[in-house]
Scaffold this motif. Structure first.
Motif, short mmCIF file in Angstrom:
data_model
loop_
_atom_site.label_atom_id
_atom_site.label_comp_id
_atom_site.label_asym_id
_atom_site.label_seq_id
_atom_site.Cartn_x
_atom_site.Cartn_y
_atom_site.Cartn_z
N SER A 124 -5.72 -5.57 -8.34
CA SER A 124 -6.97 -5.39 -7.59
C SER A 124 -6.77 -4.57 -6.33
O SER A 124 -7.75 -4.20 -5.67
N GLY A 125 -5.51 -4.27 -5.96
CA GLY A 125 -5.26 -3.57 -4.72
C GLY A 125 -5.43 -4.50 -3.53
O GLY A 125 -5.52 -5.73 -3.66
N ASN A 126 -5.51 -3.91 -2.34
CA ASN A 126 -5.68 -4.68 -1.11
C ASN A 126 -7.14 -4.68 -0.68
O ASN A 126 -7.88 -3.73 -0.93
N PRO A 127 -7.58 -5.75 0.00
CA PRO A 127 -8.95 -5.75 0.52
C PRO A 127 -9.15 -4.57 1.48
O PRO A 127 -8.23 -4.13 2.15
N VAL A 128 -10.38 -4.08 1.51
CA VAL A 128 -10.74 -2.99 2.40
C VAL A 128 -11.74 -3.51 3.42
O VAL A 128 -12.74 -4.13 3.06
N ASP A 129 -11.46 -3.28 4.70
CA ASP A 129 -12.34 -3.71 5.77
C ASP A 129 -13.27 -2.57 6.17
O ASP A 129 -12.81 -1.47 6.50
N LEU A 130 -14.58 -2.85 6.13
CA LEU A 130 -15.58 -1.83 6.41
C LEU A 130 -16.68 -2.41 7.28
O LEU A 130 -17.03 -3.59 7.16
N ARG A 131 -17.23 -1.58 8.13
CA ARG A 131 -18.47 -1.95 8.82
C ARG A 131 -19.60 -1.39 7.97
O ARG A 131 -19.68 -0.18 7.74
N VAL A 132 -20.46 -2.27 7.47
CA VAL A 132 -21.50 -1.85 6.53
C VAL A 132 -22.87 -2.26 7.01
O VAL A 132 -23.02 -3.21 7.80
N THR A 133 -23.85 -1.56 6.48
CA THR A 133 -25.25 -1.92 6.66
C THR A 133 -25.79 -2.43 5.33
O THR A 133 -25.62 -1.78 4.29
N VAL A 134 -26.40 -3.60 5.33
CA VAL A 134 -26.97 -4.16 4.11
C VAL A 134 -28.28 -3.43 3.84
O VAL A 134 -29.24 -3.54 4.60
N ARG A 135 -28.33 -2.67 2.76
CA ARG A 135 -29.50 -1.87 2.44
C ARG A 135 -30.48 -2.57 1.51
O ARG A 135 -31.69 -2.33 1.57
N ALA A 136 -29.98 -3.41 0.61
CA ALA A 136 -30.88 -4.09 -0.33
C ALA A 136 -30.19 -5.32 -0.89
O ALA A 136 -28.95 -5.36 -1.02
N VAL A 137 -30.99 -6.31 -1.23
CA VAL A 137 -30.52 -7.53 -1.88
C VAL A 137 -31.42 -7.79 -3.08
O VAL A 137 -32.65 -7.77 -2.96
N GLY A 138 -30.82 -8.01 -4.23
CA GLY A 138 -31.57 -8.37 -5.43
C GLY A 138 -31.10 -9.70 -5.94
O GLY A 138 -29.91 -9.88 -6.22
N GLU A 139 -32.00 -10.65 -6.07
CA GLU A 139 -31.60 -12.01 -6.44
C GLU A 139 -31.39 -12.18 -7.95
O GLU A 139 -30.68 -13.07 -8.38
N ALA A 140 -32.03 -11.35 -8.75
CA ALA A 140 -31.88 -11.45 -10.21
C ALA A 140 -31.76 -10.04 -10.78
O ALA A 140 -32.54 -9.60 -11.61
N HIS A 141 -30.77 -9.32 -10.28
CA HIS A 141 -30.59 -7.93 -10.65
C HIS A 141 -30.10 -7.82 -12.09
O HIS A 141 -29.45 -8.73 -12.62
N SER A 142 -30.38 -6.68 -12.74
CA SER A 142 -29.92 -6.45 -14.10
C SER A 142 -29.80 -4.95 -14.31
O SER A 142 -30.15 -4.15 -13.45
N GLN A 143 -29.29 -4.58 -15.48
CA GLN A 143 -29.12 -3.16 -15.79
C GLN A 143 -29.41 -2.92 -17.26
O GLN A 143 -29.37 -3.84 -18.09
N THR A 144 -29.71 -1.69 -17.59
CA THR A 144 -29.82 -1.28 -18.98
C THR A 144 -28.42 -1.23 -19.59
O THR A 144 -27.50 -0.69 -18.98
N ALA A 145 -28.27 -1.81 -20.77
CA ALA A 145 -26.97 -1.83 -21.43
C ALA A 145 -27.14 -1.45 -22.89
O ALA A 145 -27.56 -2.26 -23.71
N LEU A 146 -26.87 -0.17 -23.19
CA LEU A 146 -26.99 0.34 -24.56
C LEU A 146 -28.35 0.02 -25.16
O LEU A 146 -28.48 -0.41 -26.31
N GLY A 147 -29.39 0.23 -24.36
CA GLY A 147 -30.76 0.04 -24.82
C GLY A 147 -31.34 -1.32 -24.56
O GLY A 147 -32.53 -1.54 -24.79
#
Length: 488
Positions: free
Chosen positions: A362-385
């Motif tokens: 998995s490599g080493n953790p990366v520390d970043l300062r980030v801005t939270v742009r969006a949150v999806g509680e029940a996100h999904s994706q298209t998967a082979l149709g």
């Protein structure tokens, strides 16, 4: 006729540290006879297609278990035995049946079972006896074993990678089984061991042409079906590797001759169809040198669809070190980071430690300062149709326009909407980096000026010559230049 149908599928990376437990199956749903009514299309689609087809032809359908788990390490023994036994109990209750048709991955390995599919099929055969046709549809990344061929009448593998032909292969198998049950054909199978380990994309030549070539033999001269099982490279079991097999109508000599012919033809293509993944910096250089537009990079070694954890940071770390921006990367499986972002809320600016949690690959953790742009509680994706869950997910933006997708359901990226579904526009990004080996290709290639495959020290590294096998025979290409000569 009475048709018995069932599905039990997972692909096992025997090098992965985390086992496949009951929770891995429950995450996608375990359906006990009701998948064709209750399961989402990504899980129950094949059984639903089969049931609809069979009932339209006037057959009675008995539906048993439908279960799927995202690839990981060996399945816990008690979990496999329980799922297997549920199918066997249902089959005994349904007897007598005229046909058994199942979808099994073909590369499922459990504690104490190197060949789960062969074990299950041998028990099915013991219940139904020698005269009931048994047919199995397999993922093309299967271990096609002697026990599987001995126990089933017909094995049919997907022909395409990405796997866009599940229903056509199910229909192909169904028609052969009906003809067998009604006495019109007698399936006879011969196998050729190609002695090769690798990944072969059917979206490009010469593999796309080879698939058409295989299909050209079907339906004539007594040839019922032709399959090329690519094998799953990260399954360290005795009978892994690529195999070609041909099913004829009671003509073993024809089946063996054609399987051998096609196997040799595939072997001759090996230098043209071998690995095309570049080392990390070379891949980034190639992407940045590509024509203007969006370049898609595949993080092939951290593909959860092959048993990787999905939290590898090797590419992210290099983006930061090389100051490469205007990039998108995902989906990271990091439940703690996701929860922190959800709690912080959209618009929050936070220090986030990301990835690198599951082990050395998995490599080493990366520390970043980030801005939270969006949150999806029940996100999904298209998967082979179809639709596939990603669960609670977040989009965060790091400095220099590096955008990251984090998903709580461990999954490779299939669809563009894994990103765009959270509002993340890809069209103005220079680099889009997906944790996937090949299934991304159908949706992402149309938006790409170039597609680059990246090799990192992840859990499914494409260095096929040096996979640290301890069980399977090491006499295979590319570890050996000519394994066929070595075996003579």
């Amino acid at each position: 006729m009475k048709m018995f149908i069932a599905q039990l599928a997972t692909e096992t990376n025997t090098f992965a540290a985390a086992p496949t437990g009951l929770g891995g199956f429950e995450e996608y749903g375990i359906y006990r006879g009701d998948a064709t009514v209750s399961a989402p299309e990504t899980i129950g689609g094949l059984l639903r297609f089969l049931r609809t087809t069979m009932e339209a032809d006037g057959h009675q359908v008995v539906e048993s278990l439908c279960a799927f788990a995202q690839p990981s390490g060996r399945t816990v023994r008690a979990v496999y035995e329980d799922l297997r036994d549920q199918i066997l109990i249902d089959l005994r209750a349904a007897m007598p049946v005229d046909v058994v048709q199942m979808f099994l991955h073909g590369a499922m390995v459990a504690e104490g079972y190197d060949d789960c599919e062969g074990d299950l099929l041998s028990r099915v055969r013991a219940i139904v006896g020698p005269n009931v046709p048994i047919g199995v549809e397999l993922d093309l990344h299967c271990h096609a074993t002697e026990l599987m061929f001995k126990s089933a009448d017909v094995l049919v593998a997907f022909k395409e990678y990405p796997h866009v032909d599940g229903n056509p292969r199910a229909l192909e198998l169904y028609r052969i089984l009906v003809d067998t049950a009604e006495g019109r054909v007698r399936p006879t199978t011969a196998v050729f061991d190609c002695k090769m380990v690798g990944l072969w994309h059917t979206t490009r030549e010469p593999m796309s042409g080879f698939v058409k070539h295989m299909q050209s033999f079907e339906g004539r001269d007594g040839v019922l079906s032709v399959s090329l099982g690519h094998g799953f490279p990260w399954g360290d079991v005795p009978e892994s590797g690529a195999k070609a097999w041909v099913v004829t109508d009671n003509n073993l000599a024809r089946a063996q001759a054609l399987a051998t012919e096609l196997g040799h033809e595939f072997w001759e293509l090996r230098e043209q169809t071998g690995g095309n993944a570049l080392e990390l910096d070379a891949a980034l250089d190639a992407a940045l040198a590509a024509p203007p537009g969006t370049v898609v990079l595949a993080d092939v070694a951290d593909n959860p669809g092959g048993g990787a954890p999905g939290d590898s940071t090797f590419i992210l770390q290099r983006l930061v070190e090389r100051n490469i921006g205007n990039a998108v990367i995902g989906a990271f499986w990091d439940l703690g980071a996701i929860q922190i972002c959800r709690d912080a809320g959209v618009g929050a600016v936070i220090d986030l430690r990301l990835g690198g949690k599951c082990g050395p690959t998995s490599g080493n953790p990366v520390d970043l300062r980030v801005t939270v742009r969006a949150v999806g509680e029940a996100h999904s994706q298209t998967a082979l149709g179809n639709r596939a869950p990603l669960g609670p997910s977040v989009w965060v933006e790091a400095p220099n326009g590096v955008h990251l997708l984090l998903a709580s359901v461990r999954s490779q990226v299939f669809g563009v909407d894994a990103f765009t579904g959270l509002g993340l526009d890809l069209t103005d990004k220079r680099l889009v980096i997906v944790k996937s080996t090949q299934h991304f290709h159908a949706e992402f290639s149309p938006l790409a000026t170039a597609v680059v495959y990246v090799s990192t020290p992840g859990a499914i590294t494409p260095d096929f010559a040096n996979i640290p096998y301890s069980v399977r025979d090491l006499n295979y290409w590319p570890r050996m230049n000519n394994p066929h000569a070595s075996s003579n």
